[in-house]
Design a protein around this motif. Sequence first.
Motif, mmCIF file in Angstrom:
data_model
loop_
_atom_site.group_PDB
_atom_site.id
_atom_site.type_symbol
_atom_site.label_atom_id
_atom_site.label_comp_id
_atom_site.label_asym_id
_atom_site.label_seq_id
_atom_site.Cartn_x
_atom_site.Cartn_y
_atom_site.Cartn_z
ATOM 1 N N LEU A 17 -71.595 64.947 0.911
ATOM 2 C CA LEU A 17 -70.841 64.042 0.045
ATOM 3 C C LEU A 17 -70.396 64.727 -1.239
ATOM 4 O O LEU A 17 -69.273 64.529 -1.704
ATOM 5 C CB LEU A 17 -71.679 62.806 -0.279
ATOM 6 C CG LEU A 17 -71.911 61.839 0.875
ATOM 7 C CD1 LEU A 17 -72.866 60.729 0.462
ATOM 8 C CD2 LEU A 17 -70.598 61.258 1.346
ATOM 9 N N ILE A 18 -71.252 65.554 -1.801
ATOM 10 C CA ILE A 18 -70.890 66.288 -3.020
ATOM 11 C C ILE A 18 -69.743 67.252 -2.734
ATOM 12 O O ILE A 18 -68.795 67.351 -3.503
ATOM 13 C CB ILE A 18 -72.122 67.015 -3.607
ATOM 14 C CG1 ILE A 18 -73.107 65.981 -4.160
ATOM 15 C CG2 ILE A 18 -71.706 67.997 -4.684
ATOM 16 C CD1 ILE A 18 -74.450 66.563 -4.561
ATOM 17 N N VAL A 19 -69.815 67.975 -1.625
ATOM 18 C CA VAL A 19 -68.753 68.919 -1.264
ATOM 19 C C VAL A 19 -67.437 68.180 -1.058
ATOM 20 O O VAL A 19 -66.388 68.619 -1.566
ATOM 21 C CB VAL A 19 -69.136 69.720 0.004
ATOM 22 C CG1 VAL A 19 -67.934 70.466 0.564
ATOM 23 C CG2 VAL A 19 -70.265 70.677 -0.307
ATOM 24 N N PHE A 20 -67.434 67.058 -0.358
ATOM 25 C CA PHE A 20 -66.203 66.296 -0.141
ATOM 26 C C PHE A 20 -65.652 65.742 -1.454
ATOM 27 O O PHE A 20 -64.445 65.706 -1.667
ATOM 28 C CB PHE A 20 -66.417 65.163 0.857
ATOM 29 C CG PHE A 20 -66.492 65.630 2.277
ATOM 30 C CD1 PHE A 20 -65.462 66.362 2.837
ATOM 31 C CD2 PHE A 20 -67.585 65.330 3.056
ATOM 32 C CE1 PHE A 20 -65.519 66.794 4.146
ATOM 33 C CE2 PHE A 20 -67.659 65.762 4.372
ATOM 34 C CZ PHE A 20 -66.624 66.488 4.914
ATOM 35 N N ALA A 21 -66.533 65.310 -2.360
ATOM 36 C CA ALA A 21 -66.080 64.789 -3.651
ATOM 37 C C ALA A 21 -65.416 65.889 -4.473
ATOM 38 O O ALA A 21 -64.360 65.683 -5.074
ATOM 39 C CB ALA A 21 -67.259 64.194 -4.411
ATOM 40 N N ILE A 22 -66.001 67.068 -4.496
ATOM 41 C CA ILE A 22 -65.421 68.183 -5.255
ATOM 42 C C ILE A 22 -64.109 68.615 -4.629
ATOM 43 O O ILE A 22 -63.123 68.839 -5.318
ATOM 44 C CB ILE A 22 -66.418 69.361 -5.337
ATOM 45 C CG1 ILE A 22 -67.601 68.975 -6.230
ATOM 46 C CG2 ILE A 22 -65.731 70.608 -5.851
ATOM 47 C CD1 ILE A 22 -68.724 69.980 -6.216
ATOM 48 N N ARG A 23 -64.064 68.715 -3.332
ATOM 49 C CA ARG A 23 -62.841 69.122 -2.625
ATOM 50 C C ARG A 23 -61.734 68.103 -2.851
ATOM 51 O O ARG A 23 -60.581 68.458 -3.080
ATOM 52 C CB ARG A 23 -63.112 69.263 -1.143
ATOM 53 C CG ARG A 23 -61.896 69.638 -0.353
ATOM 54 C CD ARG A 23 -62.197 69.631 1.096
ATOM 55 N NE ARG A 23 -62.051 70.964 1.634
ATOM 56 C CZ ARG A 23 -62.215 71.264 2.883
ATOM 57 N NH1 ARG A 23 -62.599 70.342 3.736
ATOM 58 N NH2 ARG A 23 -62.035 72.482 3.303
ATOM 59 N N GLY A 24 -62.071 66.826 -2.815
ATOM 60 C CA GLY A 24 -61.083 65.774 -3.023
ATOM 61 C C GLY A 24 -60.543 65.756 -4.440
ATOM 62 O O GLY A 24 -59.380 65.458 -4.673
ATOM 63 N N ARG A 25 -61.357 66.091 -5.412
ATOM 64 C CA ARG A 25 -60.940 66.099 -6.806
ATOM 65 C C ARG A 25 -59.914 67.187 -7.069
ATOM 66 O O ARG A 25 -59.002 67.018 -7.851
ATOM 67 C CB ARG A 25 -62.155 66.311 -7.713
ATOM 68 C CG ARG A 25 -61.835 66.121 -9.169
ATOM 69 C CD ARG A 25 -63.052 66.239 -10.064
ATOM 70 N NE ARG A 25 -64.239 65.649 -9.486
ATOM 71 C CZ ARG A 25 -65.453 66.191 -9.562
ATOM 72 N NH1 ARG A 25 -65.633 67.336 -10.170
ATOM 73 N NH2 ARG A 25 -66.488 65.594 -9.016
ATOM 74 N N HIS A 26 -60.058 68.316 -6.424
ATOM 75 C CA HIS A 26 -59.149 69.425 -6.633
ATOM 76 C C HIS A 26 -57.958 69.382 -5.688
ATOM 77 O O HIS A 26 -57.050 70.192 -5.812
ATOM 78 C CB HIS A 26 -59.889 70.765 -6.458
ATOM 79 C CG HIS A 26 -60.947 70.969 -7.496
ATOM 80 N ND1 HIS A 26 -60.650 71.076 -8.825
ATOM 81 C CD2 HIS A 26 -62.287 71.065 -7.394
ATOM 82 C CE1 HIS A 26 -61.780 71.240 -9.513
ATOM 83 N NE2 HIS A 26 -62.776 71.227 -8.656
ATOM 84 N N GLY A 27 -57.955 68.482 -4.734
ATOM 85 C CA GLY A 27 -56.856 68.393 -3.791
ATOM 86 C C GLY A 27 -56.971 69.456 -2.714
ATOM 87 O O GLY A 27 -57.745 70.395 -2.812
#
Length: 107
Positions: A17-27
């Motif tokens: 979940l943390i990895v997906f949140a970071i990836r989603g924030r940066h596009g």
Amino acid sequence: MLEFASLVILTAVLVSLIVFAIRGRHGFRFADPENGTLHVTGVSPRPDALGEQYVTITGNLTGPSVPGTVVYGRFACDTNSWPEIGDFFTVVYPPGKPDRWQISQPG
């Protein structure tokens, strides 16, 4: 033993979940995108409404690792600059995955 397995599973889910949140924030970004050319062979009709509307484009994409692949996509486009059959667009896509193409933005 069951408690340990549950802890490992919960930790893995949390990390994911943390990895997906970071990836989603940066596009989404292509690691090393390939440039190609899209020759438009089909386009949805221009709507009567003005402003930005959705257009569906079908075309033949060619690039360094793609000899010629039929692709399609749906984009928001201003009705004053509606694409036409025969247009050419510069596109980018992940190497070996032409179906994930995007129109290249100038500059």
